[in-house]
Write a protein that holds these residues in place. Structure first.
Motif: not given
Length: 488
Positions: A276-282
């Motif tokens: 997803t291109g995030a640092d960490l999933t929610q």
């Protein structure tokens, strides 16, 4: 508006998704204009976000190499870590079940649901569940299934199958989803904006989450030294699945093992950025056993079903590198084929490059031999894989096996045999290519190139490139002559 998406109509049958030939599934996908719009909306964004996430992490290359080595180590010592995980999971209060096949895994889950007296179950998104056919098995058993992932809820309403491993409803546009909700929700929204649709789904589903007797989830990682499992979601739906019901059932492939929490954290950083291109999933949650005395919430029973279903077969057939897969979906987001035809055209549970390697194992090369052939071997998939799986090499391996087993159509074998004969005789090869190049240019001038024999698969959906004026060998000879004159 039709509630059955044109793409799903070709492949939604759980009994035999390969009943329709691959080339026909592809043609229907290419003819579906709204499908291309839906794919582009999601995959274009995913590629941009992944590139930004990787660029902002200076240590990505080192982490990628470490992740690869972690997975290879576990695969090489799979028996050791399976025994360790089982012992620690049982010590935490979990019950561990072993399934060698998809049918056995489904039978175990259905039996556990019946023993719990379950009338309804909630399910968190799990590609393993799709792989083993769990939704279909629950339906046949008369057990109501409530999908807690919003995209899976959309897929369920439309009687679809997931078309992407991260975004299961990627093949549907926002407008189509709004129509589905208006048709099926008790209190449908009046508009098709995202906020209204999410509110409608929340109101429709929240009560059903609270009433479920059993929750079924997958696992992104199995932690060997603690017996814990890790789930990763963006909506918190896994927590609604695993915490509220009396019984929590985990289904996981045996390759999901990691030695310890630090190893899991390395792979988590790679997984999320690639997916997803995030640092960490929610929502990243670790579950270890059932509720203990004094705990305020959690299941009373905690079951883990460890599934083989062809994974040890992959070890014995030179496909062990595929067992590194983190199920991030990056390979399909960057695949020039997937981005044209979507996921359902692949037929199996897993689409894209990784599916083209896995599906022949799960469903047989005789059914899936077209998938490895439907690849340009451009290498984008390996370049973006967070654990450096050599997907093009594995696909070439399937092609070679398919050829040895005689699975290609006779016309293909004869054509390649003719080409091989020409390639071994340089004069004939150069003569044939010279005639072909000049013939295509003549057809182009007359406007007949769209009707050129054997080219309809290309020209039906895109323009054919302008033919070169000369063959490669003629161009090379001219280049060498120029070079010789300049040096004289």
């Amino acid at each position: 508006m039709s509630l059955t998406h044109p793409e799903s109509a070709t492949s939604s049958r759980a009994d035999n998704p390969f009943a329709i030939p691959f080339d026909e599934r592809v043609r229907e996908a290419l003819d579906n204009k709204s499908l291309k719009i839906a794919i582009d909306r999601t995959t274009n964004t995913a590629r941009v976000k992944r590139a930004a996430a990787v660029a902002s992490w200076p240590g990505f290359a080192q982490a990628r190499d470490l992740g690869k080595r972690i997975k290879d180590h576990v695969i090489s010592h799979l028996d050791h870590y399976l025994v360790e995980f089982e012992a620690n999971a049982i010590r935490s209060g979990a019950k561990v079940h072993w399934a060698s096949s998809s049918d056995e895994a489904c039978a175990i889950v259905v039996d556990l649901c019946r023993k719990a007296g379950a009338k309804s179950v909630t399910r968190s998104k799990s590609m393993l569940g799709e792989e083993i056919g769990l939704p279909h098995a629950l339906e046949e058993a008369g057990i109501t299934r409530v999908e807690t992932d919003l995209a899976e809820h959309i897929v369920q309403l439309a009687h679809d199958r997931p078309s992407h491993i991260i975004w299961p409803a990627l093949h549907r546009t926002r407008e189509e989803v709004a129509e589905l909700f208006r048709t099926h929700h008790h209190r449908p929204q009046n508009s098709d904006d995202i906020e209204s649709m999410v509110a409608s789904a929340r109101e429709e589903l929240r009560g059903r989450f609270l009433a479920a007797d059993v929750g079924i989830s997958g696992a992104n990682f199995l932690i060997a030294d603690t017996g814990a499992i890790c789930t990763v979601t963006n909506e918190g739906n896994a927590e609604l699945t695993t915490t509220i019901p009396r019984v929590h059932i985990v289904t996981a492939g045996i390759e999901k093992l990691v030695p310890s929490m630090p190893h899991a954290l390395v792979l988590l950083r790679l997984l999320v950025r690639s997916a997803t291109g995030a640092d960490l999933t929610q929502y990243t949650t670790f579950h270890c056993g059932p509720k203990r005395p004094g705990d305020r919430d959690g299941p009373e029973e905690f079951h883990i079903v460890l599934v083989d279903n062809g994974r040890t077969k992959m070890l014995g057939e030179g496909l062990e590198e595929m067992l590194r897969c983190l199920r991030c979906g990056a390979c399909m987001n960057h695949c020039v084929v997937y981005r044209q035809i979507g996921g359902h055209a692949y037929g199996g549970a897993y689409p894209g490059p990784m599916g083209s390697v896995i599906t022949p194992v799960l469903d047989g090369l005789d059914k899936a031999h077209d998938l490895p052939e439907a690849c340009t071997l451009n290498g984008n998939c390996q370049a973006v894989c967070p654990v450096d799986i050599p997907l093009p090499t594995l696909l070439r391996g399937w092609r070679e096996k398919s050829w040895r087993e005689g699975l290609e159509p006779q016309v293909v074998r004869q054509s390649l045999g003719l080409w091989s004969f020409g390639a071994r005789h340089p004069f004939l090869y150069r003569l044939g290519t010279a005639i072909a190049v000049r013939g295509m240019r003549l057809l182009a001038k007359q406007g007949w190139i769209s009707s050129m024999p054997l080219a309809s698969g290309w020209t039906r959906y895109r323009d054919f490139p302008k033919p070169a004026p000369r063959t490669f060998m003629e161009e090379w000879k001219q280049h060498q002559n120029k070079k010789a004159r300049s040096q004289a």
